[in-house]
Each structure stands twice: as structure tokens, then as C-alpha cells.
Design a protein around this motif. Sequence first.
Motif, PDB file in Angstrom:
ATOM      1  N   UNK A   1       0.845  -1.189   0.000  1.00  0.00           N
ATOM      2  CA  UNK A   1       0.000   0.000   0.000  1.00  0.00           C
ATOM      3  C   UNK A   1       0.886   1.247   0.000  1.00  0.00           C
ATOM      4  N   UNK A   2       0.484   2.308  -0.692  1.00  0.00           N
ATOM      5  CA  UNK A   2       1.325   3.495  -0.750  1.00  0.00           C
ATOM      6  C   UNK A   2       1.572   4.079   0.636  1.00  0.00           C
ATOM      7  N   UNK A   3       2.837   4.411   0.907  1.00  0.00           N
ATOM      8  CA  UNK A   3       3.174   4.957   2.222  1.00  0.00           C
ATOM      9  C   UNK A   3       4.571   4.605   2.663  1.00  0.00           C
ATOM     10  N   UNK A   4       4.741   4.149   3.892  1.00  0.00           N
ATOM     11  CA  UNK A   4       6.083   3.959   4.460  1.00  0.00           C
ATOM     12  C   UNK A   4       6.804   2.742   3.900  1.00  0.00           C
ATOM     13  N   UNK A   5       8.133   2.754   4.028  1.00  0.00           N
ATOM     14  CA  UNK A   5       8.948   1.603   3.664  1.00  0.00           C
ATOM     15  C   UNK A   5       8.756   0.487   4.687  1.00  0.00           C
ATOM     16  N   UNK A   6       9.139  -0.735   4.265  1.00  0.00           N
ATOM     17  CA  UNK A   6       9.154  -1.850   5.195  1.00  0.00           C
ATOM     18  C   UNK A   6       7.861  -2.619   5.332  1.00  0.00           C
ATOM     19  N   UNK A   7       6.903  -2.406   4.435  1.00  0.00           N
ATOM     20  CA  UNK A   7       5.626  -3.117   4.516  1.00  0.00           C
ATOM     21  C   UNK A   7       5.743  -4.522   3.924  1.00  0.00           C
ATOM     22  N   UNK A   8       4.759  -5.353   4.254  1.00  0.00           N
ATOM     23  CA  UNK A   8       4.726  -6.712   3.732  1.00  0.00           C
ATOM     24  C   UNK A   8       4.244  -6.713   2.284  1.00  0.00           C
ATOM     25  N   UNK A   9       4.902  -7.499   1.472  1.00  0.00           N
ATOM     26  CA  UNK A   9       4.653  -7.536   0.035  1.00  0.00           C
ATOM     27  C   UNK A   9       3.368  -8.286  -0.305  1.00  0.00           C
ATOM     28  N   UNK A  10       2.616  -7.759  -1.291  1.00  0.00           N
ATOM     29  CA  UNK A  10       1.427  -8.429  -1.813  1.00  0.00           C
ATOM     30  C   UNK A  10       1.846  -9.277  -3.021  1.00  0.00           C
ATOM     31  N   UNK A  11       1.883 -10.578  -2.842  1.00  0.00           N
ATOM     32  CA  UNK A  11       2.436 -11.456  -3.867  1.00  0.00           C
ATOM     33  C   UNK A  11       1.615 -11.481  -5.151  1.00  0.00           C
ATOM     34  N   UNK A  12       0.334 -11.188  -5.086  1.00  0.00           N
ATOM     35  CA  UNK A  12      -0.481 -11.226  -6.296  1.00  0.00           C
ATOM     36  C   UNK A  12      -0.068 -10.178  -7.326  1.00  0.00           C
TER      37      UNK A  12
ATOM     38  N   UNK B   1       8.940  -2.507 -10.271  1.00  0.00           N
ATOM     39  CA  UNK B   1       8.309  -3.071  -9.066  1.00  0.00           C
ATOM     40  C   UNK B   1       8.847  -2.337  -7.860  1.00  0.00           C
ATOM     41  N   UNK B   2       7.952  -1.840  -7.030  1.00  0.00           N
ATOM     42  CA  UNK B   2       8.345  -0.989  -5.911  1.00  0.00           C
ATOM     43  C   UNK B   2       7.558  -1.387  -4.666  1.00  0.00           C
ATOM     44  N   UNK B   3       8.261  -1.538  -3.537  1.00  0.00           N
ATOM     45  CA  UNK B   3       7.584  -1.781  -2.268  1.00  0.00           C
ATOM     46  C   UNK B   3       7.790  -3.185  -1.739  1.00  0.00           C
ATOM     47  N   UNK B   4       8.512  -3.291  -0.630  1.00  0.00           N
ATOM     48  CA  UNK B   4       8.711  -4.577   0.021  1.00  0.00           C
ATOM     49  C   UNK B   4       9.669  -5.507  -0.682  1.00  0.00           C
ATOM     50  N   UNK B   5      10.450  -4.991  -1.623  1.00  0.00           N
ATOM     51  CA  UNK B   5      11.319  -5.841  -2.436  1.00  0.00           C
ATOM     52  C   UNK B   5      12.578  -6.235  -1.663  1.00  0.00           C
ATOM     53  N   UNK B   6      12.821  -7.535  -1.563  1.00  0.00           N
ATOM     54  CA  UNK B   6      14.064  -8.074  -1.019  1.00  0.00           C
ATOM     55  C   UNK B   6      14.654  -9.009  -2.072  1.00  0.00           C
ATOM     56  N   UNK B   7      15.652  -9.832  -1.704  1.00  0.00           N
ATOM     57  CA  UNK B   7      16.299 -10.703  -2.685  1.00  0.00           C
ATOM     58  C   UNK B   7      15.296 -11.658  -3.332  1.00  0.00           C
TER      59      UNK B   7
ATOM     60  N   UNK C   1      12.865  -3.214 -13.765  1.00  0.00           N
ATOM     61  CA  UNK C   1      13.373  -2.207 -12.826  1.00  0.00           C
ATOM     62  C   UNK C   1      12.857  -2.559 -11.439  1.00  0.00           C
ATOM     63  N   UNK C   2      13.751  -2.555 -10.466  1.00  0.00           N
ATOM     64  CA  UNK C   2      13.386  -2.895  -9.090  1.00  0.00           C
ATOM     65  C   UNK C   2      13.752  -1.731  -8.176  1.00  0.00           C
ATOM     66  N   UNK C   3      12.761  -1.211  -7.455  1.00  0.00           N
ATOM     67  CA  UNK C   3      12.989  -0.120  -6.507  1.00  0.00           C
ATOM     68  C   UNK C   3      13.090  -0.696  -5.099  1.00  0.00           C
ATOM     69  N   UNK C   4      14.165  -0.346  -4.400  1.00  0.00           N
ATOM     70  CA  UNK C   4      14.401  -0.908  -3.071  1.00  0.00           C
ATOM     71  C   UNK C   4      14.735   0.195  -2.072  1.00  0.00           C
ATOM     72  N   UNK C   5      14.018   0.170  -0.950  1.00  0.00           N
ATOM     73  CA  UNK C   5      14.264   1.139   0.105  1.00  0.00           C
ATOM     74  C   UNK C   5      14.836   0.502   1.342  1.00  0.00           C
ATOM     75  N   UNK C   6      13.985  -0.097   2.163  1.00  0.00           N
ATOM     76  CA  UNK C   6      14.438  -0.654   3.446  1.00  0.00           C
ATOM     77  C   UNK C   6      15.462  -1.770   3.251  1.00  0.00           C
ATOM     78  N   UNK C   7      15.351  -2.560   2.183  1.00  0.00           N
ATOM     79  CA  UNK C   7      16.313  -3.634   1.939  1.00  0.00           C
ATOM     80  C   UNK C   7      17.737  -3.086   1.814  1.00  0.00           C
ATOM     81  N   UNK C   8      17.870  -1.956   1.133  1.00  0.00           N
ATOM     82  CA  UNK C   8      19.201  -1.384   0.930  1.00  0.00           C
ATOM     83  C   UNK C   8      19.714  -0.622   2.145  1.00  0.00           C
TER      84      UNK C   8
END
Length: 223
Positions: free
Chosen positions: A140-151, A170-176, A189-196
Motif C-alpha cells: 500500500x502506498x506509504x512507508x517503507x518496510x511493509x509486507x509484500x502483496x504477492x499477487x 516493481x516498488x515496495x517490500x522488495x528483497x532478494x 526495474x526494481x525499486x528498493x528502500x528498506x532492503x538497501x
Amino acid sequence: MIQIVPVVNVKTFKKFQERLKILKDFPEIFQVDVSDGRFTDFKNWADPLRLKDIKWLRDRFEAHLMVKYPEEEVYRWQEIKPKRLIFHIESIKNFDLLEKVCQENKIEIGLALNPYTDLKFIDEFLKSGRVKYVLLLGVNPGPSGQEFHWFVLDKIQILRQKYPKIDIELDGGVDEKIALEGAKAGANILALGSYLFEDKIKNSEELLKKIDQLKAILKANDF
């Protein structure tokens, strides 16, 4: 090659400055998240007026405008010359105006969708070629670190099959793990915030090392 886009999404100007210091020597594009507390339940720090005098920022970042009134915000953000402005289809009322401002200022335009927004709402822009860049939020739009919606991965796959030549971020909740699955689905393109930044990275060398590690993982899996 998959592009990695670091994301700045913080609550204070001090934190914003810390992230910019790390990203100054980053050779590619990074993203500035803009959450206004109206389109989103979360408000971060993102004031373009305080960034106008930072000359090196020009053409070095994309702004992801999670805002209720993009037709107002576009004028504020075009002044600091981003490479790209990304607007949410859910809040756009006058796409012609947004397109006009971006074209006049040689700014690329992209469309973003919340996780539960149907792809049909961007079809007309993609079919006509007016937009060639789509950002799909995995949270959902907002803060970093949210749980990813797999669908959301299914939506990427559908979009890639239908429009093979567009850029899909793809942006939001992205990890390895999600990065690999996102690339497999068709995101380039992968956007990463909290992971990095979660490991309290202190400089650009540490950031580049972490990005290189992720790129190596993607390359080992043929992405």
C-alpha cells in the motif's frame, strides 16, 4: 540487465540529507518517494523547495508522487528537474496537463498503480504510447518496510505479455527473493528502500556493494 533503483522515503529533512549524501556518487537513477498524508495514511519529508539549490540532483532521480493532487504537485517538482515523474492513476484528474508540463520540461512520465488497482485503468495510455513506464506497487502506498502483496507478480506478468516493450518497475517490500520473482514475472526495474538501507549503510561504497551483491544474484539466475 535489471536496473536497481534505491528509494529515499524518510520522515525528516535530516534523514533525507543523510540519504542524499550516500546517493550523491551513485551513478544511476534513484527514487524520491512523496507521501502527502492525504492520498496515503503516511506523510514523509519531501519538499522540493528545499532541494532547488542542490544542482547535482538534476536529472538524477525520479519522484514517485503518492499525492492526492498531482496536478498541483507537478509544478513544484518540475522546478528541480527530475529525470522522471511518476503519477498515480488513482488520483489523476487531468492527464493532459501532467503530460504537457512534463513534455515542456523534458521530463519522462510514468504511471503508478496501487496493489488492488486494475490494469485496465492504464490501458488507454499504454496502447496510445503516451506512457511507456509503469510502476506497480507491491505494498500500500506509504512507508517503507511493509509486507509484500504477492499477487502483484501476476499483474506484472500480464502487463509484460501485453506490452513487451514498456518499462515495468516493481516498488515496495522488495528483497532478494521478491527481486528474483519480480524479474521472473517481467519487471526490468526494481525499486528498493528498506532492503538497501536497513543495515545502516553509511556511504556510497557500502550502498554499491550491496547493490552489486543483489545484481550478482540476479545475474546468476539469468536476469
